[in-house]
Design a protein around this motif. Structure first.
Motif, PDB file in Angstrom:
ATOM      1  N   LEU A  65       0.839  -1.202   0.000  1.00 39.90           N
ATOM      2  CA  LEU A  65       0.000   0.000   0.000  1.00 39.90           C
ATOM      3  C   LEU A  65       0.874   1.253   0.000  1.00 39.90           C
ATOM      4  O   LEU A  65       0.596   2.218  -0.718  1.00 39.90           O
ATOM      5  CB  LEU A  65      -0.936  -0.015   1.206  1.00 39.90           C
ATOM      6  CG  LEU A  65      -2.076  -1.042   1.127  1.00 39.90           C
ATOM      7  CD1 LEU A  65      -2.695  -1.269   2.493  1.00 39.90           C
ATOM      8  CD2 LEU A  65      -3.141  -0.597   0.127  1.00 39.90           C
ATOM      9  N   MET A  70      -0.342   4.980  -0.333  1.00 36.69           N
ATOM     10  CA  MET A  70      -1.415   4.876   0.653  1.00 36.69           C
ATOM     11  C   MET A  70      -0.840   4.441   1.996  1.00 36.69           C
ATOM     12  O   MET A  70      -0.350   3.315   2.136  1.00 36.69           O
ATOM     13  CB  MET A  70      -2.469   3.845   0.213  1.00 36.69           C
ATOM     14  CG  MET A  70      -3.216   4.202  -1.048  1.00 36.69           C
ATOM     15  SD  MET A  70      -4.104   5.784  -0.946  1.00 36.69           S
ATOM     16  CE  MET A  70      -5.086   5.550   0.518  1.00 36.69           C
ATOM     17  N   ALA A  72      -1.084   2.954   5.572  1.00 39.70           N
ATOM     18  CA  ALA A  72      -2.022   1.980   6.129  1.00 39.70           C
ATOM     19  C   ALA A  72      -1.718   1.753   7.600  1.00 39.70           C
ATOM     20  O   ALA A  72      -0.572   1.866   8.041  1.00 39.70           O
ATOM     21  CB  ALA A  72      -1.926   0.665   5.364  1.00 39.70           C
ATOM     22  N   THR A  86      -6.613   1.408   5.119  1.00 39.96           N
ATOM     23  CA  THR A  86      -6.106   2.718   4.725  1.00 39.96           C
ATOM     24  C   THR A  86      -6.897   3.791   5.450  1.00 39.96           C
ATOM     25  O   THR A  86      -7.940   3.524   6.050  1.00 39.96           O
ATOM     26  CB  THR A  86      -6.256   2.939   3.214  1.00 39.96           C
ATOM     27  OG1 THR A  86      -7.658   3.082   2.904  1.00 39.96           O
ATOM     28  CG2 THR A  86      -5.666   1.790   2.415  1.00 39.96           C
TER      29      THR A  86
END
Length: 201
Positions: A65, A70, A72, A86
Motif C-alpha cells: 500500500l 497509501m 495503512a 487505509t
C-alpha cells in the motif's frame, strides 16, 4: 561497441500480465477486492480494509500500500487475526464507485486480473499447500464471484470454487497452473515464509 561481455543466460521476457509489466498503481488494489477486502465510502472519499490471518501478511500489505502512496494502519481483531486498512482518501473514491452498488461489493464489468493484482490477493488471502494454491474470497461476496472467476481464467488460471464448509469460500488453482500463478505474482516478499509463496520452495 559495448564493453559488457554477453550474458550466458537468456533474457527473460516478462509476461504482459506479470508484476514487471507496469509500475504499482492504485488500480492494483482491485486485487484485494477480488479477495476478502472491503471498501466503504464517506462523502467524496473511500477507505479499503482487509482482515488477514498472519502477521507476515500485515507487513507485506502495508509495504504494498505504501508503494502506491497509501499509508495503512493495522490492529488486532481479538480473534488472532489482524485488520489492515487505509485512511479515507479521495484517491480511493473511483475504486469504491467501480466496486460498490449501494453498500454491496460487486466486481465491475470488464474486471481483469494481472500480476500486481494477483500479488496483493495472494498476500492477503492466499494459502499454499502441496496440491495447489487457494485464493480466499469474502464470505458475503457472491455477487463478485463469477466475474472474478472469469478474470482468473482469462490470465490462464481456471480455478475451482471451494465451498465454505470445505475451507472456502475460495478459488483453488492446481497442477501446472500454479507455476503460471508463480510467474505472474513474482518473487516472494521478504516477510512471507517460503512455504506460503508459490514457486518459492
Amino acid at each position: 561497441m559495448s564493453l559488457t561481455p554477453p550474458s550466458s543466460y537468456p533474457v527473460r521476457q516478462p509476461s504482459l500480465f506479470s508484476t514487471e509489466a507496469a509500475d504499482p498503481s492504485l488500480a492494483d488494489l482491485a486485487g484485494l477486492l477480488a479477495g476478502p477486502a472491503e471498501v466503504v465510502r464517506m462523502g467524496g472519499t473511500a477507505r479499503l480494509a482487509v482482515v488477514v490471518g498472519a502477521a507476515w501478511r500485515v507487513h507485506v500489505l502495508v509495504a504494498e500500500l505504501g508503494a502506491r502512496g497509501m499509508a495503512a494502519t493495522w490492529e488486532p481483531t481479538g480473534d488472532g487475526r489482524h485488520l489492515v486498512r487505509t485512511a479515507y482518501a479521495a484517491t480511493l473514491a473511483p475504486l469504491a464507485t467501480a466496486w460498490l452498488s449501494g453498500t454491496a461489493k460487486r466486481a465491475p464489468v470488464g474486471f481483469h486480473l494481472d500480476g500486481r493484482r494477483l500479488r496483493l490477493w495472494l498476500a492477503a488471502a492466499g494459502v499454499v499447500d502441496p496440491a495447489g494454491v487457494q485464493l480466499g474470497l469474502g464470505p458475503a461476496d457472491e455477487e463478485c464471484r463469477s466475474r472474478v472467476r472469469a478474470a482468473l481464467a482469462a490470465v490462464g488460471l481456471p480455478a475451482a470454487f471451494v465451498e465454505p464448509d470445505a475451507g472456502g469460500p475460495a478459488y483453488r488453482i492446481t497442477g501446472r497452473r500454479v507455476a503460471r500463478l508463480a510467474e505472474l505474482v513474482g518473487d516472494r516478499p521478504r516477510a512471507a515464509p517460503t512455504a506460503e509463496w508459490p514457486g518459492a520452495g
